[in-house]
Design a protein around this motif. Structure first.
Motif, PDB file in Angstrom:
ATOM      1  N   GLY A   8       0.799  -1.211   0.000  1.00  0.00           N
ATOM      2  CA  GLY A   8       0.000   0.000   0.000  1.00  0.00           C
ATOM      3  C   GLY A   8       0.834   1.265   0.000  1.00  0.00           C
ATOM      4  O   GLY A   8       0.608   2.167  -0.785  1.00  0.00           O
ATOM      5  N   GLY A   9       1.823   1.382   0.869  1.00  0.00           N
ATOM      6  CA  GLY A   9       2.629   2.584   0.944  1.00  0.00           C
ATOM      7  C   GLY A   9       3.984   2.418   0.288  1.00  0.00           C
ATOM      8  O   GLY A   9       4.869   3.249   0.478  1.00  0.00           O
ATOM      9  N   CYS A  10       4.142   1.351  -0.456  1.00  0.00           N
ATOM     10  CA  CYS A  10       5.443   1.033  -1.044  1.00  0.00           C
ATOM     11  C   CYS A  10       5.612   1.806  -2.352  1.00  0.00           C
ATOM     12  O   CYS A  10       4.762   1.750  -3.230  1.00  0.00           O
ATOM     13  N   GLY A  11       6.709   2.544  -2.476  1.00  0.00           N
ATOM     14  CA  GLY A  11       6.938   3.338  -3.672  1.00  0.00           C
ATOM     15  C   GLY A  11       7.542   2.523  -4.796  1.00  0.00           C
ATOM     16  O   GLY A  11       7.989   1.403  -4.622  1.00  0.00           O
ATOM     17  N   ARG A  12       7.564   3.132  -5.988  1.00  0.00           N
ATOM     18  CA  ARG A  12       8.128   2.468  -7.159  1.00  0.00           C
ATOM     19  C   ARG A  12       9.533   2.986  -7.403  1.00  0.00           C
ATOM     20  O   ARG A  12       9.804   4.177  -7.250  1.00  0.00           O
ATOM     21  N   HIS A  13      10.421   2.084  -7.791  1.00  0.00           N
ATOM     22  CA  HIS A  13      11.810   2.452  -8.031  1.00  0.00           C
ATOM     23  C   HIS A  13      12.314   1.740  -9.283  1.00  0.00           C
ATOM     24  O   HIS A  13      11.827   0.678  -9.655  1.00  0.00           O
ATOM     25  N   ALA A  14      13.324   2.317  -9.898  1.00  0.00           N
ATOM     26  CA  ALA A  14      13.861   1.760 -11.129  1.00  0.00           C
ATOM     27  C   ALA A  14      14.483   0.389 -10.897  1.00  0.00           C
ATOM     28  O   ALA A  14      14.471  -0.463 -11.783  1.00  0.00           O
ATOM     29  N   GLN A  15      15.018   0.148  -9.708  1.00  0.00           N
ATOM     30  CA  GLN A  15      15.626  -1.145  -9.424  1.00  0.00           C
ATOM     31  C   GLN A  15      14.593  -2.262  -9.368  1.00  0.00           C
ATOM     32  O   GLN A  15      14.930  -3.430  -9.441  1.00  0.00           O
ATOM     33  N   GLY A  16      13.322  -1.890  -9.247  1.00  0.00           N
ATOM     34  CA  GLY A  16      12.266  -2.893  -9.263  1.00  0.00           C
ATOM     35  C   GLY A  16      12.174  -3.612 -10.583  1.00  0.00           C
ATOM     36  O   GLY A  16      11.780  -4.776 -10.654  1.00  0.00           O
ATOM     37  N   LYS A  17      12.547  -2.934 -11.654  1.00  0.00           N
ATOM     38  CA  LYS A  17      12.540  -3.572 -12.972  1.00  0.00           C
ATOM     39  C   LYS A  17      13.567  -4.685 -13.035  1.00  0.00           C
ATOM     40  O   LYS A  17      13.343  -5.728 -13.638  1.00  0.00           O
ATOM     41  N   LEU A  18      14.724  -4.458 -12.413  1.00  0.00           N
ATOM     42  CA  LEU A  18      15.771  -5.476 -12.420  1.00  0.00           C
ATOM     43  C   LEU A  18      15.357  -6.699 -11.618  1.00  0.00           C
ATOM     44  O   LEU A  18      15.774  -7.817 -11.933  1.00  0.00           O
ATOM     45  N   ARG A  19      14.542  -6.513 -10.584  1.00  0.00           N
ATOM     46  CA  ARG A  19      14.089  -7.618  -9.736  1.00  0.00           C
ATOM     47  C   ARG A  19      12.821  -8.252 -10.277  1.00  0.00           C
ATOM     48  O   ARG A  19      12.288  -9.168  -9.678  1.00  0.00           O
ATOM     49  N   ASN A  20      12.291  -7.739 -11.382  1.00  0.00           N
ATOM     50  CA  ASN A  20      11.025  -8.204 -11.966  1.00  0.00           C
ATOM     51  C   ASN A  20       9.893  -8.143 -10.946  1.00  0.00           C
ATOM     52  O   ASN A  20       9.085  -9.054 -10.822  1.00  0.00           O
ATOM     53  N   ALA A  21       9.864  -7.052 -10.187  1.00  0.00           N
ATOM     54  CA  ALA A  21       8.830  -6.871  -9.171  1.00  0.00           C
ATOM     55  C   ALA A  21       7.563  -6.341  -9.824  1.00  0.00           C
ATOM     56  O   ALA A  21       7.619  -5.577 -10.795  1.00  0.00           O
ATOM     57  N   ALA A  22       6.431  -6.756  -9.282  1.00  0.00           N
ATOM     58  CA  ALA A  22       5.154  -6.292  -9.807  1.00  0.00           C
ATOM     59  C   ALA A  22       5.014  -4.803  -9.542  1.00  0.00           C
ATOM     60  O   ALA A  22       5.089  -4.362  -8.402  1.00  0.00           O
ATOM     61  N   GLY A  23       4.839  -4.013 -10.576  1.00  0.00           N
ATOM     62  CA  GLY A  23       4.681  -2.569 -10.426  1.00  0.00           C
ATOM     63  C   GLY A  23       5.942  -1.875  -9.952  1.00  0.00           C
ATOM     64  O   GLY A  23       5.856  -0.770  -9.444  1.00  0.00           O
ATOM     65  N   ASP A  24       7.092  -2.497 -10.112  1.00  0.00           N
ATOM     66  CA  ASP A  24       8.383  -1.930  -9.700  1.00  0.00           C
ATOM     67  C   ASP A  24       8.392  -1.542  -8.224  1.00  0.00           C
ATOM     68  O   ASP A  24       9.044  -0.582  -7.819  1.00  0.00           O
TER      69      ASP A  24
END
Length: 129
Positions: A8-24
């Motif tokens: 819910g309060g988790c922000g999006r970051h560019a490194q999320g793409k490298l981890r293949n995280a849902a919604g970064d």
């Protein structure tokens, strides 16, 4: 660390793409890693007190379990009271010297059932008669 629950309060970051995280959605859990690091330092100090060589130790087992919730109360408007609970954990870390791996014994071919033997005969024979 990629977050999949409680985003819910988790922000999006560019490194999320490298981890293949849902919604970064990724975070760097500093509080939890500091607690585990403190436990490792404590285990290292305990090993030194016992006279063990610290450089040879490896983490053999680690486990985290939920602990009993600690209850407090928070006072709300109009005279109401709500629970104010913390969620602690029991963390367990076991260090030991690495042992040499045990060699795997020579295993015989597994015994086949009659049904498996019949199937093998049919496929080896080239099909139906």
């Amino acid at each position: 660390v990629a977050f999949t629950k409680f985003t819910g309060g988790c922000g999006r970051h560019a490194q999320g793409k490298l981890r293949n995280a849902a919604g970064d959605k990724v975070r760097w859990p500093q509080k939890a890693t500091k607690i585990v690091l403190d436990l490792l330092k404590n285990a290292e100090a305990n090993a030194e007190m016992k006279g063990l060589d610290v450089d040879e130790l490896v983490v053999k087992h680690s486990q985290a379990n939920r602990a009993q919730k600690q209850r407090r109360r928070t006072y709300r408007a109009h005279g109401r009271i709500n629970p104010y609970m913390s969620s602690p954990a029991h963390i367990e870390i076991v260090l030991c010297k690495p042992t040499e791996p045990v060699k795997k014994a020579d295993t015989e071919k597994p015994k086949l059932t009659r049904k498996q033997q019949a199937r093998k005969r049919v496929t080896a024979g080239g099909g139906s008669a």
